[in-house]
Every structure is written in C-alpha cells, then in structure tokens.
Design a protein around this motif. Structure first.
Motif, mmCIF file in Angstrom:
data_model
loop_
_atom_site.group_PDB
_atom_site.id
_atom_site.type_symbol
_atom_site.label_atom_id
_atom_site.label_comp_id
_atom_site.label_asym_id
_atom_site.label_seq_id
_atom_site.Cartn_x
_atom_site.Cartn_y
_atom_site.Cartn_z
ATOM 1 N N MET A 60 0.842 -1.199 0.000
ATOM 2 C CA MET A 60 0.000 0.000 0.000
ATOM 3 C C MET A 60 0.878 1.251 0.000
ATOM 4 S SD MET A 60 -3.141 1.095 -0.083
ATOM 5 C CE MET A 60 -4.262 -0.193 0.528
ATOM 6 N N ALA A 61 1.948 1.220 0.784
ATOM 7 C CA ALA A 61 2.859 2.361 0.827
ATOM 8 C C ALA A 61 3.467 2.634 -0.546
ATOM 9 C CB ALA A 61 3.955 2.119 1.860
ATOM 10 N N ASP A 62 3.815 1.571 -1.274
ATOM 11 C CA ASP A 62 4.375 1.737 -2.618
ATOM 12 C C ASP A 62 3.411 2.493 -3.531
ATOM 13 O OD1 ASP A 62 6.619 0.303 -1.887
ATOM 14 O OD2 ASP A 62 5.915 -1.589 -2.753
ATOM 15 N N CYS A 63 2.117 2.169 -3.408
ATOM 16 C CA CYS A 63 1.122 2.752 -4.310
ATOM 17 C C CYS A 63 0.824 4.212 -3.997
ATOM 18 C CB CYS A 63 -0.169 1.937 -4.251
ATOM 19 S SG CYS A 63 -0.042 0.351 -5.100
ATOM 20 N N ILE A 64 0.859 4.583 -2.733
ATOM 21 C CA ILE A 64 0.488 5.961 -2.386
ATOM 22 C C ILE A 64 1.693 6.889 -2.283
ATOM 23 C CG2 ILE A 64 -1.577 5.157 -1.184
ATOM 24 C CD1 ILE A 64 -0.176 5.783 1.459
ATOM 25 N N GLU A 65 2.897 6.338 -2.258
ATOM 26 C CA GLU A 65 4.097 7.170 -2.086
ATOM 27 C C GLU A 65 4.230 8.264 -3.143
ATOM 28 O OE1 GLU A 65 8.796 6.746 -0.937
ATOM 29 O OE2 GLU A 65 7.737 4.984 -1.701
ATOM 30 N N LYS A 84 2.610 11.382 -1.984
ATOM 31 C CA LYS A 84 3.031 11.974 -0.714
ATOM 32 C C LYS A 84 1.827 12.576 0.018
ATOM 33 C CE LYS A 84 7.883 12.842 -1.796
ATOM 34 N NZ LYS A 84 7.923 11.862 -2.891
ATOM 35 N N PRO A 85 0.863 11.743 0.386
ATOM 36 C CA PRO A 85 -0.371 12.245 0.997
ATOM 37 C C PRO A 85 -0.082 13.096 2.222
ATOM 38 C CG PRO A 85 -0.135 9.866 1.312
ATOM 39 C CD PRO A 85 0.899 10.261 0.335
ATOM 40 N N PRO A 86 -0.805 14.206 2.383
ATOM 41 C CA PRO A 86 -0.499 15.129 3.475
ATOM 42 C C PRO A 86 -0.743 14.560 4.859
ATOM 43 C CG PRO A 86 -2.504 15.788 2.331
ATOM 44 C CD PRO A 86 -1.886 14.714 1.514
ATOM 45 N N VAL A 87 -1.762 13.712 4.987
ATOM 46 C CA VAL A 87 -2.113 13.160 6.301
ATOM 47 C C VAL A 87 -2.485 11.689 6.148
ATOM 48 C CG1 VAL A 87 -3.614 13.356 8.328
ATOM 49 C CG2 VAL A 87 -3.028 15.413 7.010
ATOM 50 N N LYS A 131 6.917 9.296 7.255
ATOM 51 C CA LYS A 131 7.393 10.609 7.708
ATOM 52 C C LYS A 131 8.379 11.221 6.710
ATOM 53 C CE LYS A 131 6.601 10.312 12.685
ATOM 54 N NZ LYS A 131 5.929 11.600 12.857
ATOM 55 N N SER A 132 9.087 10.377 5.965
ATOM 56 C CA SER A 132 10.024 10.889 4.965
ATOM 57 C C SER A 132 9.301 11.601 3.823
ATOM 58 C CB SER A 132 10.888 9.749 4.398
ATOM 59 O OG SER A 132 10.143 8.927 3.502
ATOM 60 N N TRP A 133 7.988 11.353 3.683
ATOM 61 C CA TRP A 133 7.194 12.041 2.658
ATOM 62 C C TRP A 133 6.736 13.414 3.137
ATOM 63 C CZ3 TRP A 133 3.184 7.479 2.360
ATOM 64 C CH2 TRP A 133 3.824 6.318 1.919
ATOM 65 N N GLY A 134 6.957 13.717 4.420
ATOM 66 C CA GLY A 134 6.431 14.947 4.999
ATOM 67 C C GLY A 134 4.991 14.791 5.456
ATOM 68 N N THR A 135 4.541 13.554 5.584
ATOM 69 C CA THR A 135 3.160 13.249 5.950
ATOM 70 C C THR A 135 2.951 13.332 7.460
ATOM 71 O OG1 THR A 135 2.931 11.790 4.036
ATOM 72 C CG2 THR A 135 1.381 11.455 5.848
ATOM 73 N N VAL A 136 1.824 13.915 7.867
ATOM 74 C CA VAL A 136 1.437 13.981 9.278
ATOM 75 C C VAL A 136 0.690 12.700 9.635
ATOM 76 C CG1 VAL A 136 0.010 15.218 10.965
ATOM 77 C CG2 VAL A 136 1.314 16.491 9.249
#
Length: 343
Positions: A116-121, A124-127, A144-149
């Motif tokens: 799932m992380a591979d697909c949404i990376e 870089k979803p905000p939250v 967290k490396s994406w800047g995601t809260v």
C-alpha cells in the motif's frame, strides 16, 4: 495547541471528518476539506489500486489537504474451526432468509503494508490516520520521509502514551460514545473505555502532541465545550451520516432518523467491538459473542444475510454504525453541516 493542530493539518478549522469505511468515499472528503476542515477517505476495505483512484478523484475536485485512513490490526491466520462454528450458529438465519452460507474470504479488511505504501508514495499524501495502533516502525519512518502527518486513535491513557512514543503527530481521543469500531489495541477489556471528556482530561498532562476529541459530538456547543476543556480539535463522524455526499443505505438512514433507536457496542459484525444502532442480530447474539471469529473474519458469514435482508428493506443484519449522539444528523450537504457546526 489548536493553532498547532491547524498548522499540522493545513486547515482553517479544527474539525476532522471521521473516516467511515463502507458508507463514504472521496466525495464527502472533498466537501469537508473545501469547507475548511480535514476530509478523510477510508481505505481499510480498499485495494491499493482503488486507494489510488480515490486520491486521484479527490485531487481532481479539490486542491485542499486530505487524510487517508488505514487499519493496523494483526492479520491472524484463519481459524477454520472458528469460521465453521460461527456459520453453524447462524444457520437458522440462513434458512429463514433462504440464502447459502458463504464460501471464500470476500470483503475482508487488510492492514496497511509496504504494498500500500508503494502505491500511495508518489502522491506523498499530506495526512495518514490509523486505527488499531500504528504500522511497523519501518513504515512509520517511510511515511514521515514524505512529509506526511500521522494521526492515530487512543481509547486509554496507555494507548495515547504508546502512540506518541511510536510516532503519532496527533492523537485522537476516542471516547466510548463514538460510533464504529473501537480503536483499542493494547487491551481487550471494554471496561477500560471512557467517555470522551474523561479520556481527554486523562490524556492532557501525559502527552505533548495535539489531542483531538472524538465521540458524542452533535452540535457546535459540544465542540466549544471540548475545546474549552483543552482539546485541540474534534473528529466528527455520525453527524455526517445523512449528508448528501454519503453512501449510507436506506435501512441505515431510516435507523439514524429514528430517535427511538439506541446504540450498543457489539462484535458480531466484524469480530471487534464497534458501536452501532441496536438490531435483531445484535440482541439475539448477546452483543458481544464469544463465538465470533477474530477480526476481520466474522464479517464473512454476515455478508449474505445482510444483502438479502437489505433487499427486503430490513436492517436486521446490517451494521448500523452510529455514535450515541445523532442530534446533528440532517439530510443536507456536508458544507451546510460544517457551517452549522462552526457558525
């Protein structure tokens, strides 16, 4: 803390729309985000490909920030004996409704994972928000490396402390009044569950991240009270269930409109405790059944019963998720409801 919450979420208002799997998609999330809150997209029952579609639809209709919600339960091995026993317990219902007991594992909820992380990376979803704890530390660091809260729900003080220690930027204090699945993950003891206000007060001096109160919120006065007591914001779910943008079924809508219907916590629909409006199967199976297979497998046996009953406009086998307070439920647009809650 309220301003810190708005800064973290990138919203004008300190209202988060609770993600409600099975009854809403990107449309409700867009409406809430456009109204100044944080719209949420429930992803626990979606494939990675479908989650990508939801993100793309949201972004095509709004440039505001959004929240993707996932489950973090342990996917335990299938206990075939437990599944057979559960179906045997329901045999009378199958006969009455003239349906076959199910084969296969359709409609299961799966936990957040690396696929799932591979697909949404790329987005870089905000939250991202999580239910039943948090994913692995490796996945938390990646997110967290994406800047995601990162948000997650706590139902006890111990869970809140654990969440902050393991990477949550915001903690949702889910009171016992809240509808849907209990977020509990460090305990199975339902006696540990506290009212929203009590939980909020218990958490304040023990965690340093913003706390968002959830459960029993049905008016702007409820929101004001919680903020005055120290909540950085609120998460609202039940109030949106009759909104135009929600996919709530006819039988669910009818139950929500009835002031006579009361709620209770049950595990018979999924295997985990969740609050919904009382109906036949909850009452007859004693709400919390020791026979129910572990989450998420209990839902398999209920699926054909729900489908047949709903075709007859019966809510006897439908999970009618709802919090204890339905005062704000109206058949209006989500933007109008947001105005009512914040005026």
């Amino acid at each position: 803390m309220t301003s810190k919450l708005n800064q973290l979420l990138g919203t004008k208002l300190n209202i988060i729309q609770a993600p409600m799997a099975g009854v809403q998609n990107w449309e409700l999330a867009v409406a809430v985000s456009e109204a100044g809150g944080l719209g949420s997209i429930p992803c626990g029952m979606l494939t990675p490909e479908k989650v990508v579609e939801e993100i793309e639809q949201f972004k095509a209709h709004s440039d505001k920030r959004y929240n993707l919600n996932f489950f973090c339960h342990e996917m335990e091995p299938i206990d075939q004996d437990s599944l057979k026993n559960w179906q045997s317990l329901l045999q009378g219902y199958y006969r009455d409704l003239e349906v076959e007991s199910p084969n296969g594992l359709q409609g299961l909820r799966y936990p957040f994972d690396s696929k799932m992380a591979d697909c949404i990376e790329p987005f870089k979803p905000p939250v991202l928000s999580f239910h039943f704890g948090l994913p692995s530390q490796e996945l938390i660091e990646r997110i967290k490396s994406w800047g995601t809260v990162i948000l997650s729900s706590a139902t006890t003080l111990e869970e809140a402390i654990w969440l902050e220690k393991h990477g949550a930027d915001i903690i949702i204090a889910q009171g016992v009044e809240a509808g849907g699945h209990r977020a509990m993950f460090l305990t199975n003891d339902l006696n540990s569950q506290m009212p929203t206000v009590e939980l909020l007060l218990a958490l304040q001096s023990h965690v340093s991240v913003p706390i968002v109160a959830a459960g029993g919120i049905g008016s702007k006065d409820d929101i004001r009270k919680l903020v005055e007591l120290g909540s950085s914001g609120v998460q609202v779910g039940t109030a949106f269930l009759l909104c135009n943008e929600v996919k709530t079924t006819k039988v669910h809508r009818a139950s929500l409109k009835s002031n006579k219907q009361i709620t209770a916590i049950t595990n018979v629909f999924s295997g985990r405790p969740a609050r919904g409006i009382r109906n036949k199967v909850m009452i007859e199976l004693d709400y919390i059944s020791k026979e129910a297979p572990k989450f998420p497998y209990a839902s398999i046996a209920m699926a054909p019963l729900r489908a047949k009953a709903e075709s007859q406009l019966s809510c006897d086998f439908t999970p009618l998720w709802s919090g204890t307070n339905r005062n704000a439920c109206e058949e209006v647009s989500a933007s109008d409801l947001m105005k009512t809650l914040t005026s």
